[in-house]
Scaffold this motif. Structure first.
Motif, PDB file in Angstrom:
ATOM      1  N   VAL A  65     -29.600  15.553  15.756  1.00 44.74           N
ATOM      2  CA  VAL A  65     -29.154  16.111  16.687  1.00 44.74           C
ATOM      3  C   VAL A  65     -28.104  14.986  17.727  1.00 44.74           C
ATOM      4  CG1 VAL A  65     -29.136  18.021  15.254  1.00 44.74           C
ATOM      5  CG2 VAL A  65     -29.852  17.948  17.188  1.00 44.74           C
ATOM      6  N   PRO A  78     -25.501  12.776  15.237  1.00 46.50           N
ATOM      7  CA  PRO A  78     -23.729  13.337  15.458  1.00 46.50           C
ATOM      8  C   PRO A  78     -22.389  12.823  15.037  1.00 46.50           C
ATOM      9  CG  PRO A  78     -25.698  12.575  17.222  1.00 46.50           C
ATOM     10  CD  PRO A  78     -25.869  11.835  16.315  1.00 46.50           C
ATOM     11  N   THR A  84     -22.284  17.264  13.039  1.00 46.86           N
ATOM     12  CA  THR A  84     -23.681  16.704  12.987  1.00 46.86           C
ATOM     13  C   THR A  84     -23.284  16.452  11.807  1.00 46.86           C
ATOM     14  OG1 THR A  84     -25.028  17.750  14.639  1.00 46.86           O
ATOM     15  CG2 THR A  84     -26.196  16.719  12.527  1.00 46.86           C
ATOM     16  N   THR A 101     -23.768  21.622  14.853  1.00 48.94           N
ATOM     17  CA  THR A 101     -24.147  21.585  15.792  1.00 48.94           C
ATOM     18  C   THR A 101     -25.503  22.555  16.468  1.00 48.94           C
ATOM     19  OG1 THR A 101     -23.118  19.382  15.973  1.00 48.94           O
ATOM     20  CG2 THR A 101     -25.565  19.623  17.011  1.00 48.94           C
TER      21      THR A 101
END
Length: 138
Positions: A65, A78, A84, A101
């Motif tokens: 992440v 990311p 993500t 995320t």
């Protein structure tokens, strides 16, 4: 206290001809398997038309992440402001999904509350695992 955390999230399946734009998937963590997380895909989102579950490292998800992580069958990175990307590589092909995320961070925070990072080994039941391994080999 429950030893399993499940969290439903919406994921976007990225493909050249997607079957579904948005799919419901379930993130799952079980304290009895403290180093792993699972992502469960429903049958309509898979090529085989069957439910599929991918297990991968909790540490991989936590790292991914923030920055690209993974070099094997599962890769996490990311993407943009609050997405993500999770890539799942198999002999049949590759699946790529986008998940918010914030949802992943919320899941990881709950997991951290159940089993703090670095303490996973305290939740292993090596005697039970060895007994099962020996039983299965007979």
């Amino acid at each position: 206290m429950s030893t399993v955390i499940e969290q439903g999230v919406q994921a976007r399946l990225v493909a050249s001809a997607p079957l579904m734009e948005s799919i419901p998937v379930t993130l799952r963590y079980d304290r009895e398997d403290p180093f792993a997380v699972r992502l469960d895909f429903p049958a309509p989102a898979t090529l085989e038309g069957e439910d599929i579950s991918w297990a991968f490292s909790r540490e991989l998800l936590a790292a991914g992440v923030h920055e690209p992580a993974g070099v094997g069958d599962v890769r996490v990175r990311p993407y943009g402001y609050d997405r993500t990307v999770l890539e799942f590589h198999a002999p049949e092909g590759m699946a790529m999904v986008h998940i918010r995320t914030g949802e992943l961070r919320r899941f990881l925070k709950r997991v951290q509350g159940l089993v703090p990072s670095g303490h996973e080994h305290l939740y292993l039941d090596l005697d039970r695992d060895l007994t099962e391994l020996l039983r299965d080999s007979c």
